[in-house]
Scaffold this active site. Structure first.
Site, PDB file in Angstrom:
ATOM      1  CD  GLN A 237      -2.867   1.231   2.365  1.00  0.00           C
ATOM      2  OE1 GLN A 237      -3.494   2.241   2.652  1.00  0.00           O
ATOM      3  NE2 GLN A 237      -3.033   0.105   3.042  1.00  0.00           N
TER       4      GLN A 237
ATOM      5  CG  ASP B 134      14.263 -14.347 -11.855  1.00  0.00           C
ATOM      6  OD1 ASP B 134      14.612 -13.790 -10.789  1.00  0.00           O
ATOM      7  OD2 ASP B 134      14.469 -15.551 -12.084  1.00  0.00           O
TER       8      ASP B 134
ATOM      9  CE  LYS C  26       8.618  -8.293   7.612  1.00  0.00           C
ATOM     10  NZ  LYS C  26       8.290  -9.691   7.235  1.00  0.00           N
TER      11      LYS C  26
ATOM     12  N   GLY D 233      -9.206  25.071  18.853  1.00  0.00           N
ATOM     13  CA  GLY D 233      -9.791  26.125  19.683  1.00  0.00           C
ATOM     14  C   GLY D 233     -11.298  26.201  19.616  1.00  0.00           C
ATOM     15  CD  GLN D 234     -13.603  28.234  17.203  1.00  0.00           C
ATOM     16  OE1 GLN D 234     -14.670  28.284  17.794  1.00  0.00           O
ATOM     17  NE2 GLN D 234     -12.793  29.281  17.118  1.00  0.00           N
TER      18      GLN D 234
END
Length: 415
Positions: free
Chosen positions: A17, A73, A136, A248-249
């Site tokens: 990924q 390969d 890993k 802050g909100q």
């Protein structure tokens, strides 16, 4: 119309990924991404989490759009020569092998520089230089080691990892930016360079506000915007803050109509200071506008739980979309909790190309994410992921091999 990265050729040695996220983004911007895979097997995600027998999995297809696949390969001497030819022709080599794997293949930084001094070698690793650099790392390991898990969840529960792939995909996005920066610098220096994105570093970069809070906590011993204030206690490390906004909100996730049976019948509600009066009017608590316990943002902090409980009484009488329609008319920040089913069916996301339907020759039509970054002069056309080795002959011909030479290399098992 030309693409932003037209003419850039990427040698893609990535798998799973993090790396494929990076190279797919570059491919969406127009780079020619040549994915190198093992004959007969390919990227391990081709077969992981399959929902259709003998078809490439959605895991693979959704990370490898707009690429070409060749099989080599690299342990075969003739295959290694093909790879050397590719190194000479490409601009960037991207890999997310285990540490030292590229060196063991015979492609050390020094050897790559001999073959192509302009080559940029970009790597995803779990950790940067240090005591853990040979370890890993997978997605959730990175979230834990990067500080995300310790600060996610509720204070009376264990650390929680996020469903967002901030370790893998997040690091891939960071690496893509590093590659583009290195390509830009190469225009001036004429030289290639190494680019490293460590997963721990990438997660930490996305958790920077928690590092901010660690320093605030050490200085003041308390963080008033956290739900532990005023009745809870703070330790010596940033605590888990539930659904608090982290800014802050103050914000919180509130129940909406149907929450008893719908696990996503909720909305995120932010009590933004400039619209406090509008909030009070909407929920029928006008007396709070000038009340000394609620009039200012600072005065409201000790009462946030009670405030959100009162707001929730109002939101529970309406669906999340009704709540959103009403609040938006008053410029009150909010957002519905959308399920993956709702997102998949959202026509507006399809119109913008954020979600795309792609047709695959084996698995048929499927939905995938599109390019999240929109360029006005370089629109993205999402094409299907390649079949294993689909472009081997095509790429070999571009390298100057004729049909007989390609046939010979195949007979030797080199490609």
């Amino acid at each position: 119309m030309s693409k932003a990265l037209d003419g850039v050729r990427i040698l893609d040695f990535t798998h799973v990924q993090s790396g494929p996220t990076c190279t797919q983004l570059l491919a969406w911007f127009g780079a020619d991404v040549i994915k190198v895979e093992r004959a007969g097997a390919g990227d391990i995600t081709r077969e992981q989490l399959r929902d259709i027998p003998d078809a490439d999995s959605l895991y693979f297809t959704m990370l490898n759009h707009n690429k070409r696949s060749i099989t080599i390969d690299t342990k075969n001497p003739e295959g290694k020569k093909v790879l050397e030819s590719l190194v000479k022709k490409c601009d960037v080599l991207v890999e997310n092998f285990a540490p030292g794997a590229l060196d063991r293949m015979g492609f050390t930084w020094e050897r790559i520089q001999e073959l192509n001094p302009k080559m940029i070698v970009a790597s995803v690793k779990g950790f940067g230089p240090g005591p853990y650099e040979d370890c890993k790392v997978y997605e959730n390991v990175a979230q834990c080691a990067g500080g995300a898990a310790s600060t996610t969840g509720f204070d009376d529960g264990p650390p929680v990892v996020s469903g967002a792939q901030i370790g893998d995909s997040g690091t891939g996005l960071h690496l893509a930016l590093g590659i583009v920066a290195a390509l830009f610098q190469r225009n001036t220096t004429g030289r290639g360079q190494k680019v490293l994105a460590a997963m721990q570093d990438g997660v930490l970069n996305l958790c920077r506000v928690k590092l901010r809070d660690q320093q605030r906590l050490e200085r003041t011993g308390v963080m008033k915007e956290y739900p532990q204030f005023p009745n809870g206690t703070f330790g010596d490390a940033v605590p888990r803050a539930g659904n608090a906004s982290g800014g802050g909100q103050p914000g919180w996730i509130l129940k909406c109509k149907g929450w008893e049976t719908d696990p996503n019948a909720y909305i995120y509600f932010i009590t933004q200071a400039p619209v406090w009066g509008e909030i009070c009017k909407v929920i029928g608590k006008e007396e709070w506008i000038d009340h000394p316990d609620y009039k200012t943002a600072a005065a409201r902090l000790p009462h946030l739980k009670d405030i959100f409980a009162e707001i929730e009484h109002w939101t529970m009488s309406k669906t999340k979309f009704q709540v959103m329609d009403i609040l938006n008319k008053h410029d009150i920040p909010c957002g519905p909790i959308l399920s993956m089913k709702e997102i998949a069916e959202d026509e507006s996301l399809r119109k913008t190309g954020t979600i795309v339907e792609v047709d695959h020759p084996v698995r048929g039509k499927y939905l995938t994410v599109g390019n999240p970054i929109k360029l006005s002069d370089s629109p993205t056309e999402v094409t299907r992921s390649p079949l294993l080795g689909e472009h081997t002959d095509e790429v070999m011909a571009e390298l100057g091999y004729n049909a007989d030479q390609i046939a010979t290399l195949k007979s030797l098992g080199a490609i």
